[in-house]
Design an enzyme around this catalytic site. Structure first.
Site, mmCIF file in Angstrom:
data_model
loop_
_atom_site.group_PDB
_atom_site.id
_atom_site.type_symbol
_atom_site.label_atom_id
_atom_site.label_comp_id
_atom_site.label_asym_id
_atom_site.label_seq_id
_atom_site.Cartn_x
_atom_site.Cartn_y
_atom_site.Cartn_z
ATOM 1 N N HIS A 55 0.876 -1.198 0.000
ATOM 2 C CA HIS A 55 0.000 0.000 0.000
ATOM 3 C C HIS A 55 0.902 1.233 0.000
ATOM 4 C CE1 HIS A 55 -3.816 -2.145 1.104
ATOM 5 N NE2 HIS A 55 -2.897 -3.071 1.408
ATOM 6 N N GLU A 209 -9.633 -11.241 5.180
ATOM 7 C CA GLU A 209 -8.492 -10.951 6.057
ATOM 8 C C GLU A 209 -9.042 -10.770 7.470
ATOM 9 O OE1 GLU A 209 -6.469 -7.287 5.262
ATOM 10 O OE2 GLU A 209 -4.795 -7.755 6.590
ATOM 11 N N ASP A 305 3.013 -5.853 1.980
ATOM 12 C CA ASP A 305 1.766 -5.217 2.436
ATOM 13 C C ASP A 305 1.964 -3.803 2.972
ATOM 14 O OD1 ASP A 305 -0.950 -5.042 2.731
ATOM 15 O OD2 ASP A 305 -1.122 -6.442 4.391
ATOM 16 N N TRP A 311 -0.535 -0.427 9.822
ATOM 17 C CA TRP A 311 -0.681 -1.882 9.885
ATOM 18 C C TRP A 311 0.642 -2.591 10.142
ATOM 19 C CZ3 TRP A 311 -3.183 1.142 6.200
ATOM 20 C CH2 TRP A 311 -4.567 1.249 6.389
HETATM 21 FE FE FE2 Z 1 -3.194 -5.124 2.017
#
Ligand code: FE2
Length: 408
Positions: A55, A209, A305, A311
């Site tokens: 991302h 997820e 990711d 995150w």
């Molecule tokens: Fe993702």
């Protein structure tokens, strides 16, 4: 250019590679000639690394406006939603380019980035569409229209997705497990598949997820892919709920997954970090059934990711780190599994991204990396660095092997 004395994809034999006009021209035991010569000195030659899931809109925002202290996916979404309010095009472009440069320095030449389109202004999309053009010399960037806060559960979600597709994203995304209810989840999958087929786009869905074994959007995505004949162009990312499904259900599901031909992306660093957060003990491992998917001939790749965002406060743009966590987490520690694990961030990922002309083969585009080890097992053991990254037949990155002075 001639690259001498390299082990191509773990081949025990040393070989030379000649590059002409930006393409691999010849691979042989010994090639001599004039022009630029790179002596690989027994290092490993691999196709370039691929991050098949990242991302770049949220990258390098860890701690803004607050740190994710619980480590849950949901707190990550909440914190990003706050940070999103202050996005500017310049802010996104600067951070994205900084991360891409970091990734490129670690031998990543292909990147699939999701971009959050649950923003009425589509600021991040506008920024990353420009970045995609501006970084072409160092990386091929694919963009996925990603509805972080849902398609049916976010005001004008369908319109925002359609606008993003018309503006030129490469793939259509989704987040069915985060929609308000299971019905919305299923309808969001049908909507995004319809959109992708209509505009001839790839598909990459954040699918299930969540550690909830009752979340079953994957079977809907696979069914849609199968019935539309789009399997090779469709990817299910994360699918961490699959780690919680019962074995009888997985046995039945696996047949459909094979028939559909869809790809999977696991994100070992983030899955291990965000997964199992609602468990006491036993605590779930948080990662999908990578080993079983591979054993069934299904294509799986690994992504990073998140690079220092809500995150994942860590994340360094280095696929060797990702593989290392992945082989531990997925029980892929047999010797041959370790040697072959580079495919999870190279060849397998190239299938996921539908990259053409990829791989060290005569006639293909001359994109490759030289890693400071004789095989990939050694690269994992020694946290090997990328000594060269070669793109379109030109040296993009050159790094000297670490030089350590030992005084004993
Ligand atoms: Fe993702």
């Amino acid at each position: 250019m001639i690259i001498k004395n390299v082990h191509i994809e773990n081949n025990p034999k040393l070989q030379d590679v000649e590059i002409r006009d930006g393409r691999f021209y010849r691979i042989a035991d010994e090639i001599n000639g004039t022009g630029q010569v790179i002596d690989g000195k027994g290092s490993l030659l691999l196709p370039p690394f691929i991050d098949s899931h990242v991302h770049l809109d949220s990258t390098l925002t860890a701690g803004e406006p607050e740190w994710n202290e619980t480590g849950t996916l949901f707190d990550g979404i909440r914190i990003w939603s706050e940070r999103k309010k202050s996005l500017t095009k310049d802010d996104v472009k600067k951070r994205a380019k900084k991360s891409i440069e970091l990734m490129a320095s670690n031998g990543i030449q292909y990147i699939r980035s999701h971009v959050d389109v649950t923003d009425p202004k589509l600021t991040a999309l506008e920024a990353l569409l420009e970045v995609r053009e501006e970084v072409k010399d160092i990386a091929d960037l694919q963009l996925v229209a990603f509805p972080q806060e849902g398609i049916l559960s976010f005001p004008h979600g369908k319109d925002l997705m359609t606008t993003a597709v018309k503006e030129g994203v490469d793939a259509v995304g989704g987040i069915p497990h985060f929609e308000f209810n299971a019905d919305y989840g299923r309808r969001s999958v049908a909507f995004l598949m319809e959109l992708a087929e209509k505009y001839d786009k790839l598909v990459d869905v954040h699918c299930d997820e969540i550690d909830d074994p009752n979340t079953r959007n994957l079977e809907y995505l696979a069914t849609e892919a199968y019935e539309r004949g789009m399997g090779a162009r469709v990817t299910a990312s994360h699918t961490t709920a699959m780690a919680q499904y019962n074995d009888a259900y997985v046995c039945k599901l696996m047949r459909l997954l094979k028939m559909s031909g869809i790809n999977f992306v696991a994100n070992p660093l983030v899955n291990m970090h965000l997964g199992g957060r609602f468990d006491t003990y036993p605590k779930g491992r948080g990662i999908t059934r990578v080993k079983e998917l591979l054993a069934n001939g299904i294509n799986v790749s690994f992504g990073e990711d998140d690079i220092q965002d809500p995150w994942n406060p860590l994340g360094t743009g280095n696929m060797i780190d990702v593989v290392k966590m992945g082989v531990y987490a997925c029980h892929l520690m047999g010797h041959q599994q370790l040697v072959d694990s580079y495919k999870l961030v190279t060849t397998n990922a190239s299938r996921t991204l539908n990259v053409k002309d990829y791989g060290i083969k005569e006639g293909n585009e001359a994109n490759c990396v030289i890693v400071g080890s004789s095989d990939f097992y050694g690269a994992l053991v020694g946290d090997a660095t990328v000594l060269y990254s070669i793109r379109h037949g030109k040296v993009l990155v050159k790094r000297n092997a670490p030089d350590v002075e030992k005084n004993w």
